[in-house]
Scaffold this motif. Structure first.
Motif, PDB file in Angstrom:
ATOM      1  N   LEU A   1       0.565  -0.973   0.207  1.00 25.37           N
ATOM      2  CA  LEU A   1      -0.099  -0.013   0.070  1.00 25.37           C
ATOM      3  C   LEU A   1       0.648   1.028  -0.056  1.00 25.37           C
ATOM      4  CD1 LEU A   1      -2.685  -1.212   2.810  1.00 25.37           C
ATOM      5  CD2 LEU A   1      -3.082  -0.955   0.040  1.00 25.37           C
ATOM      6  N   ALA A   2       0.357   2.497  -0.650  1.00 22.20           N
ATOM      7  CA  ALA A   2       1.113   3.292  -0.763  1.00 22.20           C
ATOM      8  C   ALA A   2      -0.107   4.505  -0.296  1.00 22.20           C
ATOM      9  CB  ALA A   2       1.883   4.074  -2.354  1.00 22.20           C
ATOM     10  N   PRO A   3       1.048   6.002   0.447  1.00 20.61           N
ATOM     11  CA  PRO A   3      -0.375   7.171   0.373  1.00 20.61           C
ATOM     12  C   PRO A   3      -1.469   7.404  -0.713  1.00 20.61           C
ATOM     13  CG  PRO A   3       2.355   7.143   1.447  1.00 20.61           C
ATOM     14  CD  PRO A   3       2.311   5.750  -0.194  1.00 20.61           C
ATOM     15  N   GLY A   4      -1.998   8.204  -0.494  1.00 19.59           N
ATOM     16  CA  GLY A   4      -2.657   8.381  -1.908  1.00 19.59           C
ATOM     17  C   GLY A   4      -3.650   7.399  -2.469  1.00 19.59           C
ATOM     18  N   MET A   5      -3.604   6.252  -1.922  1.00 17.61           N
ATOM     19  CA  MET A   5      -4.367   4.879  -2.189  1.00 17.61           C
ATOM     20  C   MET A   5      -5.625   4.481  -2.026  1.00 17.61           C
ATOM     21  SD  MET A   5      -1.476   1.448  -3.072  1.00 17.61           S
ATOM     22  CE  MET A   5      -0.696   1.115  -4.558  1.00 17.61           C
ATOM     23  N   ARG A   6      -6.691   4.736  -2.701  1.00 18.16           N
ATOM     24  CA  ARG A   6      -8.253   4.608  -1.527  1.00 18.16           C
ATOM     25  C   ARG A   6      -8.791   3.192  -2.843  1.00 18.16           C
ATOM     26  NH1 ARG A   6      -9.838   4.852  -6.986  1.00 18.16           N
ATOM     27  NH2 ARG A   6      -9.387   6.041  -8.322  1.00 18.16           N
TER      28      ARG A   6
ATOM     29  N   GLU B   1     -12.694  -7.039   0.488  1.00 15.41           N
ATOM     30  CA  GLU B   1     -12.619  -6.027   1.567  1.00 15.41           C
ATOM     31  C   GLU B   1     -10.641  -5.229   2.003  1.00 15.41           C
ATOM     32  OE1 GLU B   1     -11.718  -6.961   6.395  1.00 15.41           O
ATOM     33  OE2 GLU B   1     -13.446  -7.513   5.775  1.00 15.41           O
ATOM     34  N   ASN B   2     -10.094  -5.984   1.322  1.00 15.54           N
ATOM     35  CA  ASN B   2      -8.547  -5.282   1.134  1.00 15.54           C
ATOM     36  C   ASN B   2      -8.708  -4.781  -0.429  1.00 15.54           C
ATOM     37  OD1 ASN B   2      -8.220  -5.636   3.894  1.00 15.54           O
ATOM     38  ND2 ASN B   2      -8.239  -7.593   3.742  1.00 15.54           N
ATOM     39  N   SER B   3      -8.950  -3.576  -0.689  1.00 18.97           N
ATOM     40  CA  SER B   3      -7.888  -3.637  -2.553  1.00 18.97           C
ATOM     41  C   SER B   3      -7.777  -1.977  -2.252  1.00 18.97           C
ATOM     42  CB  SER B   3      -9.260  -3.894  -3.170  1.00 18.97           C
ATOM     43  OG  SER B   3     -10.627  -3.342  -3.225  1.00 18.97           O
ATOM     44  N   ALA B   4      -7.135  -1.802  -2.923  1.00 25.04           N
ATOM     45  CA  ALA B   4      -6.370  -0.268  -3.329  1.00 25.04           C
ATOM     46  C   ALA B   4      -5.903   0.000  -4.392  1.00 25.04           C
ATOM     47  CB  ALA B   4      -5.758   0.230  -2.110  1.00 25.04           C
ATOM     48  N   GLY B   5      -6.811   1.377  -4.615  1.00 28.08           N
ATOM     49  CA  GLY B   5      -5.221   1.539  -6.168  1.00 28.08           C
ATOM     50  C   GLY B   5      -4.880   3.066  -6.525  1.00 28.08           C
ATOM     51  N   GLY B   6      -4.237   3.751  -7.461  1.00 27.69           N
ATOM     52  CA  GLY B   6      -3.803   5.115  -7.528  1.00 27.69           C
ATOM     53  C   GLY B   6      -4.428   5.175  -8.685  1.00 27.69           C
TER      54      GLY B   6
ATOM     55  N   ASN C   1      -3.036   4.397 -11.200  1.00 27.49           N
ATOM     56  CA  ASN C   1      -1.746   3.700 -11.994  1.00 27.49           C
ATOM     57  C   ASN C   1      -1.813   1.918 -12.011  1.00 27.49           C
ATOM     58  OD1 ASN C   1      -0.883   6.859 -13.807  1.00 27.49           O
ATOM     59  ND2 ASN C   1      -1.890   5.270 -14.731  1.00 27.49           N
ATOM     60  N   ASP C   2      -2.499   1.976 -10.747  1.00 29.10           N
ATOM     61  CA  ASP C   2      -1.742   1.237 -10.218  1.00 29.10           C
ATOM     62  C   ASP C   2      -3.262   0.709  -9.132  1.00 29.10           C
ATOM     63  OD1 ASP C   2      -1.498   2.665  -8.273  1.00 29.10           O
ATOM     64  OD2 ASP C   2       0.337   1.349  -7.842  1.00 29.10           O
ATOM     65  N   GLY C   3      -3.069  -1.229  -8.843  1.00 30.30           N
ATOM     66  CA  GLY C   3      -3.914  -1.702  -8.043  1.00 30.30           C
ATOM     67  C   GLY C   3      -4.098  -2.377  -6.715  1.00 30.30           C
ATOM     68  N   ARG C   4      -4.133  -2.777  -6.044  1.00 27.40           N
ATOM     69  CA  ARG C   4      -3.572  -4.491  -5.167  1.00 27.40           C
ATOM     70  C   ARG C   4      -4.728  -4.717  -4.464  1.00 27.40           C
ATOM     71  NH1 ARG C   4       0.340  -0.855  -6.748  1.00 27.40           N
ATOM     72  NH2 ARG C   4       1.854  -0.012  -5.625  1.00 27.40           N
TER      73      ARG C   4
ATOM     74  N   VAL D   1      -6.612   3.398 -18.002  1.00 29.52           N
ATOM     75  CA  VAL D   1      -7.666   2.253 -17.248  1.00 29.52           C
ATOM     76  C   VAL D   1      -7.947   2.525 -16.061  1.00 29.52           C
ATOM     77  CG1 VAL D   1      -8.101   0.004 -16.578  1.00 29.52           C
ATOM     78  CG2 VAL D   1      -7.258   0.331 -19.135  1.00 29.52           C
ATOM     79  N   ARG D   2      -9.043   3.019 -14.835  1.00 34.30           N
ATOM     80  CA  ARG D   2      -9.189   2.747 -13.897  1.00 34.30           C
ATOM     81  C   ARG D   2      -9.526   0.934 -12.960  1.00 34.30           C
ATOM     82  NH1 ARG D   2     -13.815   4.474 -15.510  1.00 34.30           N
ATOM     83  NH2 ARG D   2     -15.392   3.593 -14.052  1.00 34.30           N
ATOM     84  N   PRO D   3      -8.528   1.982 -11.931  1.00 34.00           N
ATOM     85  CA  PRO D   3      -8.192  -0.006 -11.221  1.00 34.00           C
ATOM     86  C   PRO D   3      -9.718   0.144 -10.794  1.00 34.00           C
ATOM     87  CG  PRO D   3      -6.740   2.274 -10.400  1.00 34.00           C
ATOM     88  CD  PRO D   3      -8.230   2.717 -11.264  1.00 34.00           C
ATOM     89  N   GLU D   4     -10.863   0.976 -11.015  1.00 32.45           N
ATOM     90  CA  GLU D   4     -12.322  -0.046 -10.771  1.00 32.45           C
ATOM     91  C   GLU D   4     -12.251  -0.468 -11.909  1.00 32.45           C
ATOM     92  OE1 GLU D   4     -11.044   3.579 -10.013  1.00 32.45           O
ATOM     93  OE2 GLU D   4     -11.965   3.468  -8.082  1.00 32.45           O
ATOM     94  N   GLU D   5     -11.515  -0.348 -13.163  1.00 32.78           N
ATOM     95  CA  GLU D   5     -12.087  -1.499 -13.915  1.00 32.78           C
ATOM     96  C   GLU D   5     -11.508  -3.140 -14.077  1.00 32.78           C
ATOM     97  OE1 GLU D   5     -11.658   0.308 -17.902  1.00 32.78           O
ATOM     98  OE2 GLU D   5     -11.686   1.742 -16.620  1.00 32.78           O
ATOM     99  N   LEU D   6     -10.783  -2.943 -13.068  1.00 30.53           N
ATOM    100  CA  LEU D   6     -10.305  -4.819 -12.660  1.00 30.53           C
ATOM    101  C   LEU D   6     -11.516  -5.491 -12.532  1.00 30.53           C
ATOM    102  CD1 LEU D   6      -6.956  -4.305 -10.755  1.00 30.53           C
ATOM    103  CD2 LEU D   6      -7.303  -5.078 -13.127  1.00 30.53           C
ATOM    104  N   ARG D   7     -12.758  -5.197 -12.306  1.00 28.67           N
ATOM    105  CA  ARG D   7     -14.090  -5.924 -11.500  1.00 28.67           C
ATOM    106  C   ARG D   7     -14.937  -6.427 -12.909  1.00 28.67           C
ATOM    107  NH1 ARG D   7     -16.379  -1.309  -7.461  1.00 28.67           N
ATOM    108  NH2 ARG D   7     -16.215  -0.048  -9.405  1.00 28.67           N
ATOM    109  N   SER D   8     -14.233  -5.337 -13.446  1.00 29.21           N
ATOM    110  CA  SER D   8     -15.639  -6.124 -14.892  1.00 29.21           C
ATOM    111  C   SER D   8     -15.100  -7.448 -15.704  1.00 29.21           C
ATOM    112  CB  SER D   8     -15.578  -4.843 -15.746  1.00 29.21           C
ATOM    113  OG  SER D   8     -14.391  -4.279 -16.257  1.00 29.21           O
TER     114      SER D   8
END
Length: 156
Positions: free
Chosen positions: A112-117, A123-128, A130-133, A149-156
């Motif tokens: 995890l990095a500062p600024g990720m949301r 339950e445990n997911s975060a992204g900036g 240009n990246d996500g975890r 591509v937004r990190p949220e698009e990994l859900r599709s």
């Protein structure tokens, strides 16, 4: 057990890892089983995944770094990387198989990095930008995304 079942039920069915490991995210995944599927949602892989070693990961994970120590302490069993494409561009996913959920959480929090949301993949997911975890059981996944591509698009 009920809380765990509810948490898994809330994960998007299209989530790549849940599909890849047969819907049982918290069961032990053998080190020789693939972690990443050939496709998920609109994302299709043009080729097979690659199995990486710690030394293949680059400077942040080089010998003697904190990254290398975290991977060794957590007991990483396997690192797999795969590229996917769709109409929006391409993404790269890197999955880390750990011996148990506690070890996976250790690696997830290190990544995890500062600024990720929160990006809404379990339950445990975060992204900036240009990246996500995200963390599913004993697997941690990192994603590298182009600006289209937004990190949220990994859900599709």
């Amino acid at each position: 057990m009920r809380k765990l079942s509810t948490r898994l039920h809330c994960l998007p069915l299209r989530l790549a890892l849940v599909l890849a490991i047969g819907g049982s995210a918290l069961s032990a995944v053998p080190a020789d089983s693939p972690l990443l599927p050939g496709q998920f949602g609109a994302w299709q892989s043009p080729g097979p995944s690659q199995i990486l070693k710690i030394q293949d990961l680059g400077a942040p994970w080089a010998s003697g770094t904190i990254g290398e120590r975290i991977l060794k302490e957590a007991g990483v069993l396997k690192i797999e990387e795969r590229t996917y494409q769709n109409a929006e561009g391409s993404i790269t996913l890197r999955a880390y198989l750990l011996p148990d959920p506690s070890s996976a959480f250790e690696l997830y929090t290190y990544l995890l990095a500062p600024g990720m949301r929160d990006i809404g993949i379990g339950e445990n997911s975060a992204g900036g930008a240009n990246d996500g975890r995200f963390l599913v059981g004993n697997i941690v996944v990192e994603s590298s995304l182009p600006s289209s591509v937004r990190p949220e698009e990994l859900r599709s």
